[in-house]
Enzyme design. Sequence first.
Site, PDB file in Angstrom:
ATOM      1  N   GLY A 193     -18.361  -4.614 -40.368  1.00 55.80           N
ATOM      2  CA  GLY A 193     -18.554  -3.686 -41.484  1.00 55.80           C
ATOM      3  C   GLY A 193     -18.688  -2.230 -41.080  1.00 55.80           C
ATOM      4  N   MET A 246     -10.149 -10.548 -43.403  1.00 54.70           N
ATOM      5  CA  MET A 246      -9.209 -11.278 -42.540  1.00 54.70           C
ATOM      6  C   MET A 246      -8.387 -12.341 -43.267  1.00 54.70           C
ATOM      7  SD  MET A 246      -9.535  -9.535 -39.942  1.00 54.70           S
ATOM      8  CE  MET A 246      -8.551 -10.400 -38.725  1.00 54.70           C
ATOM      9  N   ARG A 247      -8.308 -12.259 -44.572  1.00 54.54           N
ATOM     10  CA  ARG A 247      -7.485 -13.216 -45.327  1.00 54.54           C
ATOM     11  C   ARG A 247      -6.348 -12.467 -46.005  1.00 54.54           C
ATOM     12  NH1 ARG A 247      -9.774 -18.576 -45.030  1.00 54.54           N
ATOM     13  NH2 ARG A 247     -11.753 -18.133 -44.017  1.00 54.54           N
ATOM     14  N   HIS A 282      -5.613  -0.681 -41.328  1.00 59.02           N
ATOM     15  CA  HIS A 282      -4.986  -1.525 -40.299  1.00 59.02           C
ATOM     16  C   HIS A 282      -4.993  -0.772 -38.963  1.00 59.02           C
ATOM     17  CE1 HIS A 282      -2.392  -4.670 -38.729  1.00 59.02           C
ATOM     18  NE2 HIS A 282      -1.726  -3.713 -38.102  1.00 59.02           N
TER      19      HIS A 282
HETATM   20  C1  GRF Z   1     -10.794  -2.767 -38.244  1.00 62.32           C
HETATM   21  O1  GRF Z   1     -10.349  -2.493 -36.958  1.00 62.32           O
HETATM   22  C2  GRF Z   1      -9.651  -2.804 -39.217  1.00 62.32           C
HETATM   23  O2  GRF Z   1      -8.603  -1.985 -38.870  1.00 62.32           O
HETATM   24  C3  GRF Z   1      -9.227  -4.245 -39.147  1.00 62.32           C
HETATM   25  O3  GRF Z   1     -10.418  -4.972 -38.979  1.00 62.32           O
HETATM   26  C4  GRF Z   1     -11.394  -4.153 -38.341  1.00 62.32           C
HETATM   27  C5  GRF Z   1     -12.651  -4.190 -39.175  1.00 62.32           C
HETATM   28  O4  GRF Z   1     -13.748  -3.625 -38.546  1.00 62.32           O
HETATM   29  N1  GRF Z   1      -8.461  -4.585 -40.326  1.00 62.32           N
HETATM   30  P1  GRF Z   1     -15.143  -3.407 -39.301  1.00 62.32           P
HETATM   31  O5  GRF Z   1     -15.593  -4.758 -39.834  1.00 62.32           O
HETATM   32  O6  GRF Z   1     -14.931  -2.411 -40.394  1.00 62.32           O
HETATM   33  O7  GRF Z   1     -16.061  -2.909 -38.234  1.00 62.32           O
END
Ligand code: GRF
Length: 198
Positions: free
Chosen positions: A15, A95-96, A114
Site C-alpha cells: 500500500g 494483483m487481479r 504499472h
Molecule cells: C507497484 O510497484 C505498482 O506499480 C504495482 O504493484 C506495486 C504496488 O506497490 N502494480 P504498493 O502496494 O503500492 O506498495
Amino acid sequence: MKRPLRLGVLGSGKGSNCRAIIEKIVGGQLDAEVRIVISDVENSGILKLAREFGVPGLYVRPGRFETRLEPENEEEIVRLLHEAEVELVVLAGFMRIVRQPLLSAFPRRMINIHPSLLPKFRGREAWKQALRAGERVTGCTVHYVDAAVDAGEILGQETVQIMPDDTPESLHARIQRSEHVLLPAVIAGIAEKLHRPK
Ligand code: GRF
C-alpha cells in the site's frame, strides 16, 4: 463549490502508493478524498494503512481463481464503490485482472499504476523483465484500465535509470519512489478536469 474528488483504492500489497496518495491529501497537495480501500488479501499492508488513517478498509474474497475475481465478488466491489460514491477507482498494486462488471461500472474512471514504461514489459514483476532485457532506463506508467491488460490509454509516465549494480529489489524501490510522485500527480490532473466549473 469545488469538492474533493472521491477515490476508491484497490490493492493487494503493502500500500505504499495508497500511502503516497493519502499523504498528499493530508498535506493539502491533492484535492481528493479516499472514501474506501478494498483488498483481495485479508492481511495486506494496504488494509492496515486504511485503518491507520481511519479510512474504511474492506476485504473482498477473491474466489477460486488466481488471476481474476469471481464475477459475484466483482459485483460486491462495484456495490461497495457505488455505496461510497466513488468517482475515480485507483488500482494501486491490485494483483487481479479486472473484468466485468467492474470495467463497465467505471468507464474511463479507473486508473492503474504499472512499474514499467508501457507498452514495454506488461504483466507481473515488470522491473525484473526490464533488468533481464538489459535496459538502461525503465520507469512507471499510469493508464486508464480497460479490457486489455496493462494497455489502456496512457495518462502519465516517469523514467527511472537502471544502474549497473541494480538488483530487482533496488530497482523496484527506485521505481516506487517515482510512482509515489506520478500517481498523485495524475489524480490531481483528473480531479482538476472533472471538477472544473462548466
Ligand atoms: C507497484 O510497484 C505498482 O506499480 C504495482 O504493484 C506495486 C504496488 O506497490 N502494480 P504498493 O502496494 O503500492 O506498495
